[in-house]
Design an enzyme around this catalytic site. Structure first.
Site, PDB file in Angstrom:
ATOM      1  N   GLY A   1       0.667  -1.354   0.123  1.00 53.04           N
ATOM      2  CA  GLY A   1       0.036  -0.097   0.150  1.00 53.04           C
ATOM      3  C   GLY A   1       0.729   1.333   0.020  1.00 53.04           C
ATOM      4  O   GLY A   1       0.225   2.498   0.650  1.00 53.04           O
TER       5      GLY A   1
ATOM      6  N   ASN B   1       1.333   2.932  -2.592  1.00 54.59           N
ATOM      7  CA  ASN B   1       0.827   3.988  -3.428  1.00 54.59           C
ATOM      8  C   ASN B   1      -0.549   4.440  -2.759  1.00 54.59           C
ATOM      9  O   ASN B   1      -0.958   5.579  -2.907  1.00 54.59           O
ATOM     10  CB  ASN B   1       0.300   3.454  -4.775  1.00 54.59           C
TER      11      ASN B   1
ATOM     12  N   ILE C   1      -9.413  -7.712 -13.355  1.00 51.88           N
ATOM     13  CA  ILE C   1     -10.621  -6.844 -12.910  1.00 51.88           C
ATOM     14  C   ILE C   1     -11.792  -7.638 -14.008  1.00 51.88           C
ATOM     15  O   ILE C   1     -11.601  -7.598 -15.284  1.00 51.88           O
ATOM     16  CB  ILE C   1     -10.437  -5.295 -13.460  1.00 51.88           C
TER      17      ILE C   1
ATOM     18  N   ASN D   1      -5.420   2.523 -13.252  1.00 50.18           N
ATOM     19  CA  ASN D   1      -4.395   1.690 -12.687  1.00 50.18           C
ATOM     20  C   ASN D   1      -3.043   2.451 -12.915  1.00 50.18           C
ATOM     21  O   ASN D   1      -2.728   3.167 -13.735  1.00 50.18           O
ATOM     22  CB  ASN D   1      -4.445   0.512 -13.530  1.00 50.18           C
TER      23      ASN D   1
ATOM     24  N   HIS E   1       0.900   1.191 -13.499  1.00 46.84           N
ATOM     25  CA  HIS E   1       1.708  -0.011 -13.965  1.00 46.84           C
ATOM     26  C   HIS E   1       3.129   0.510 -13.840  1.00 46.84           C
ATOM     27  O   HIS E   1       3.618   1.514 -14.217  1.00 46.84           O
ATOM     28  CB  HIS E   1       1.330  -0.210 -15.284  1.00 46.84           C
TER      29      HIS E   1
ATOM     30  N   GLU F   1       5.729   6.385  -9.503  1.00 49.30           N
ATOM     31  CA  GLU F   1       4.516   6.184  -9.085  1.00 49.30           C
ATOM     32  C   GLU F   1       3.856   7.065  -8.008  1.00 49.30           C
ATOM     33  O   GLU F   1       2.645   7.252  -8.291  1.00 49.30           O
ATOM     34  CB  GLU F   1       4.619   4.465  -8.537  1.00 49.30           C
TER      35      GLU F   1
HETATM   36  C1  GRF Z   1       3.008  -0.969  -7.677  1.00 50.84           C
HETATM   37  O1  GRF Z   1       4.408  -1.389  -7.986  1.00 50.84           O
HETATM   38  C2  GRF Z   1       2.354  -0.854  -8.627  1.00 50.84           C
HETATM   39  O2  GRF Z   1       2.929  -0.293  -9.768  1.00 50.84           O
HETATM   40  C3  GRF Z   1       1.753  -2.236  -9.034  1.00 50.84           C
HETATM   41  O3  GRF Z   1       1.752  -2.993  -7.936  1.00 50.84           O
HETATM   42  C4  GRF Z   1       2.593  -2.180  -6.971  1.00 50.84           C
HETATM   43  C5  GRF Z   1       1.844  -1.855  -5.656  1.00 50.84           C
HETATM   44  O4  GRF Z   1       2.773  -1.487  -4.658  1.00 50.84           O
HETATM   45  N1  GRF Z   1       0.472  -2.161  -9.679  1.00 50.84           N
HETATM   46  P1  GRF Z   1       2.066  -0.858  -3.289  1.00 50.84           P
HETATM   47  O5  GRF Z   1       1.211  -1.933  -2.582  1.00 50.84           O
HETATM   48  O6  GRF Z   1       1.394   0.469  -3.432  1.00 50.84           O
HETATM   49  O7  GRF Z   1       3.335  -0.543  -2.227  1.00 50.84           O
END
Ligand code: GRF
Length: 209
Positions: free
Chosen positions: A12, A14, A94, A108, A110, A181
């Site tokens: 988590g 992000n 999904i 999303n 990526h 990200e």
């Molecule tokens: C991230 O690298 C994102 O790009 C991918 O999954 C990972 C999630 O990481 N889709 P986190 O749970 O947000 O730390």
């Protein structure tokens, strides 16, 4: 006020970047209505609870078949009346029913520059292993709308990150998270919250404020 659901399965970071961006005013006009996890042990749930955000676990393991899980997830999100679904490390394919119910309202993140290193099998650390194996000098991250394909939806924002000579998949993953990200995902949410993102002919246009 844009009401968002953030869907998670793991650490988590992000999600944390979104929580922090709302707290410090980088994202405005937005409320995280709920954090949905497919995994009851996801640390992301703790992050949400620490921030006083509603959480729910909807795990495929609690349903006898995939259809039941897909229906429960879709019905839950419709019932919560969210405007935008943010996939932030959600390790579940999904379902079409959800995509149809939220057309161009699911985004999303990526960890590569799509169309490189994306699609089936390119998730988590595998993305960075593939980038290093190919010897690219630049990688990065992409925020895109989710359509019926895997990582094929309209691209909203990308940020490039340099690949260093001594990178391992882990160091590259960390740098892409920090430099790309955690920046572009909050940025895109803020743009959507201010109605600045539109899709035409499968391409995204960001209007000036
Ligand atoms: C991230 O690298 C994102 O790009 C991918 O999954 C990972 C999630 O990481 N889709 P986190 O749970 O947000 O730390």
């Amino acid at each position: 006020m844009l009401k968002i659901a953030v869907l998670v399965s793991g650490g988590g970071t992000n999600l944390q970047a979104i929580i922090d961006a709302i707290a410090d005013g980088t994202i405005t006009n937005t409320k995280i209505e709920v954090v949905v996890s497919s995994n009851p042990r996801a640390y992301a749930l703790e992050r949400a609870m620490n921030a006083g955000i509603d959480t729910v676990c909807i795990s495929p393991k609690s349903y006898t078949d995939r259809r039941g899980f897909h229906q429960a997830l879709t019905e839950y999100l419709l019932q919560r009346n969210v405007d935008l679904i943010v996939l932030a490390g959600f390790m579940v394919v999904i379902p079409e029913i959800l995509i149809r119910s939220f057309r161009n309202r699911i985004i999303n993140i990526h960890p590569s520059l799509i169309p490189s290193f994306c699609g089936k099998g390119y998730y988590g650390i595998h993305v960075h292993e593939a980038a290093l194996a190919r010897g690219v000098k630049i990688s990065g991250a992409t925020v895109h709308f989710v359509d019926e394909g895997t990582d094929t939806g309209p691209i909203i924002m990308q940020k490039a990150v340099e690949v260093l000579a001594d990178d391992t998949p882990e160091t590259l993953q960390k740098r892409i998270m920090e430099q790309a990200e955690w920046k572009i995902l909050p940025c895109v949410i803020n743009l959507i919250a201010h109605d600045r993102v539109s899709v035409r002919d499968n391409k995204v246009r960001i209007s000036k404020d």
